[in-house]
Design a protein around this motif. Structure first.
Motif, short mmCIF file in Angstrom:
data_model
loop_
_atom_site.label_atom_id
_atom_site.label_comp_id
_atom_site.label_asym_id
_atom_site.label_seq_id
_atom_site.Cartn_x
_atom_site.Cartn_y
_atom_site.Cartn_z
N GLU A 189 -10.72 -9.46 -10.05
CA GLU A 189 -9.96 -8.39 -9.40
C GLU A 189 -10.22 -8.34 -7.90
O GLU A 189 -9.30 -8.47 -7.08
CB GLU A 189 -10.28 -7.04 -10.03
CG GLU A 189 -9.44 -5.90 -9.48
CD GLU A 189 -9.70 -4.58 -10.19
OE1 GLU A 189 -9.25 -3.54 -9.66
OE2 GLU A 189 -10.34 -4.58 -11.26
N THR A 192 -9.37 -11.66 -5.73
CA THR A 192 -7.94 -11.82 -5.43
C THR A 192 -7.50 -10.84 -4.35
O THR A 192 -6.78 -11.20 -3.42
CB THR A 192 -7.12 -11.62 -6.71
OG1 THR A 192 -7.54 -12.58 -7.68
CG2 THR A 192 -5.63 -11.80 -6.44
N ALA A 193 -7.95 -9.59 -4.47
CA ALA A 193 -7.56 -8.57 -3.50
C ALA A 193 -8.10 -8.89 -2.11
O ALA A 193 -7.39 -8.76 -1.10
CB ALA A 193 -8.05 -7.20 -3.96
N VAL A 311 -15.06 -4.21 -7.84
CA VAL A 311 -13.66 -3.84 -7.67
C VAL A 311 -13.44 -3.31 -6.26
O VAL A 311 -14.37 -2.82 -5.62
CB VAL A 311 -13.22 -2.77 -8.70
CG1 VAL A 311 -13.31 -3.32 -10.12
CG2 VAL A 311 -14.04 -1.50 -8.55
N HIS A 316 -8.26 0.80 -0.73
CA HIS A 316 -7.45 -0.41 -0.93
C HIS A 316 -6.44 -0.21 -2.06
O HIS A 316 -5.25 -0.45 -1.90
CB HIS A 316 -8.35 -1.60 -1.25
CG HIS A 316 -7.61 -2.86 -1.57
ND1 HIS A 316 -7.35 -3.84 -0.64
CD2 HIS A 316 -7.03 -3.29 -2.73
CE1 HIS A 316 -6.66 -4.82 -1.21
NE2 HIS A 316 -6.47 -4.50 -2.48
N THR A 317 -6.92 0.22 -3.21
CA THR A 317 -6.06 0.31 -4.39
C THR A 317 -4.99 1.38 -4.25
O THR A 317 -3.96 1.33 -4.93
CB THR A 317 -6.90 0.58 -5.65
OG1 THR A 317 -7.68 1.78 -5.44
CG2 THR A 317 -7.85 -0.58 -5.92
N ALA A 321 -0.97 -3.32 -4.47
CA ALA A 321 -0.63 -3.51 -5.88
C ALA A 321 -1.73 -4.32 -6.56
O ALA A 321 -2.48 -5.05 -5.91
CB ALA A 321 0.71 -4.24 -6.01
N SER A 322 -1.83 -4.18 -7.87
CA SER A 322 -2.85 -4.92 -8.62
C SER A 322 -2.36 -6.30 -9.06
O SER A 322 -3.12 -7.08 -9.63
CB SER A 322 -3.28 -4.11 -9.86
OG SER A 322 -2.15 -3.87 -10.70
N SER A 323 -1.10 -6.60 -8.83
CA SER A 323 -0.55 -7.90 -9.19
C SER A 323 0.58 -8.23 -8.21
O SER A 323 0.95 -7.41 -7.37
CB SER A 323 -0.03 -7.89 -10.63
OG SER A 323 1.02 -6.94 -10.76
N ARG A 329 -0.52 -7.52 -2.82
CA ARG A 329 -1.91 -7.28 -3.18
C ARG A 329 -2.77 -6.82 -2.00
O ARG A 329 -3.88 -6.35 -2.20
CB ARG A 329 -2.52 -8.56 -3.77
CG ARG A 329 -2.04 -8.88 -5.19
CD ARG A 329 -2.66 -10.18 -5.66
NE ARG A 329 -2.33 -10.49 -7.03
CZ ARG A 329 -3.05 -10.12 -8.09
NH1 ARG A 329 -4.15 -9.42 -7.91
NH2 ARG A 329 -2.68 -10.44 -9.30
N CYS A 331 -3.86 -4.51 1.31
CA CYS A 331 -3.72 -3.13 1.79
C CYS A 331 -3.31 -3.11 3.26
O CYS A 331 -3.16 -2.04 3.84
CB CYS A 331 -5.02 -2.37 1.59
SG CYS A 331 -6.40 -2.97 2.61
#
Length: 343
Positions: A189, A192-193, A311, A316-317, A321-323, A329, A331
């Motif tokens: 997770e 990738t972010a 995480v 950021h989240t 997006a998470s995908s 992805r 921020c």
């Protein structure tokens, strides 16, 4: 007429000659090859699939169908609809067109559905291994991809100059791609972010320094103009991965003390100097990133976060997006424009 009958009732038999799909191939690419294999123009083939406004070259966009159109396509290929959906991601349920009046429909959308994939040129050598002798187009989360097996870089550009880039003369790009994959395997997770964020910081740098010596040299070796937008993801790849690794080290010691923040800024400053980047443009996007990745301090410094529990922070989240693509992805707001124009 035969065409009228086909449009009303649909096909009843599979086509005599079939083609093998390529991994991640777009529906448009697949049906285009299937038509040619049977001596048909694409328009004539689509008459057998259903109703639509106009066929489009599969290099430009993806083809979508409704459920009835999927059933017609299944008959023509001699497969079950669910089997075709497993082979071609563009036929997944989330992509199917509305049923409308129940007749079979197809459509070539000029823009990918929001949050979905781009049409990217496939590796010719991968296609040749499956006995495919014409260009193949893939549905891919981003506008570019790397084939590690054959050291090829391809993108969503419709240009044939060049259609693909050989990476034999760009070993730093190959190494960067391997390191990125290792980072994302270890931290599924957060890895990738953080690569998405680092990539966008590097995009910000490139838009202000496209003629930086190392980036201009990579563009030249790739056969691209230094200011060509196509060149940007390729030439900044090694720096984006190195920055992502620095971000990972920073984040894994969170909640961070001011000293940890200073260490990250010093590391970025040192890397940028070694890369020959103009210091006037380096720190602003990193400071913006730190603002979005701020975590409240704690009285006692915690141990390093374990891999699977690592995480991104809420800052950021809340935005990213998470995908989806790197743009979705991240921020951060900076993006490269679509296409291959000159800056």
């Amino acid at each position: 007429m035969l065409t009228d009958w086909l449009e009303m009732w649909g096909p009843t038999h599979r086509l005599p000659l079939q083609v093998r799909h390529v991994a991640d191939e777009s529906t448009g690419s697949f049906v285009n090859r299937l038509a040619h294999c049977n001596g048909l123009e694409l328009d004539a083939f689509l008459d057998r699939v259903g109703h639509g406004r106009q066929a489009v070259d599969p290099r430009f966009t993806e083809m979508y169908v409704n459920w009835a159109g999927l059933q017609h396509l299944a008959v023509l290929t001699g497969r079950q609809p669910q089997e075709l959906q497993r082979a071609l991601s563009g036929l997944a349920d989330r992509y199917l067109l509305p049923e409308g009046d129940g007749t079979a429909q197809w459509e070539w959308s000029w823009e990918p559905p929001e949050g979905e994939a781009y049409v990217v040129r496939g590796c010719d050598l991968c296609a040749a291994q499956r006995l495919v002798d014409e260009p193949v187009w893939l549905l891919w989360p981003d506008r570019w991809r790397v084939c590690l097996r054959h050291h090829r870089w391809t993108d969503s550009s419709r240009s044939d100059a060049p259609a693909r880039v050989r990476l034999d003369g760009l070993p730093a790009v190959v190494r960067a791609h391997r390191e990125r994959l290792r980072l994302q395997r270890r931290f599924p997770e957060a890895g990738t972010a953080l690569f998405a964020d680092a990539f966008h910081v590097a995009v910000h740098w490139w838009t202000r320094m496209p003629l930086a010596a190392r980036w201009a040299l990579r563009a030249e070796r790739a056969g691209l103009a230094p200011r060509d937008l196509r060149a940007a993801p390729l030439v900044i790849y090694p720096e984006a991965v190195a920055l992502a690794q620095a971000m990972v080290r920073y984040e894994r010691t969170v909640p961070c003390e001011s000293r940890t923040r200073s260490l990250l800024l010093y590391e970025v400053e040192s890397m940028a100097a070694a890369w020959g980047l103009d210091e006037r443009f380096v720190m602003a996007p990193v400071l913006e990133w730190l603002t979005r990745h701020h975590r409240p301090p704690v009285p006692v410094r915690p141990p390093m976060v374990r891999d699977r529990g690592f995480v991104p922070p809420l800052g950021h989240t809340r935005v990213a997006a998470s995908s989806g693509s790197l743009e979705q992805r991240s921020c951060l707001p900076w993006q490269l424009g679509a296409g291959s124009g000159e800056l």
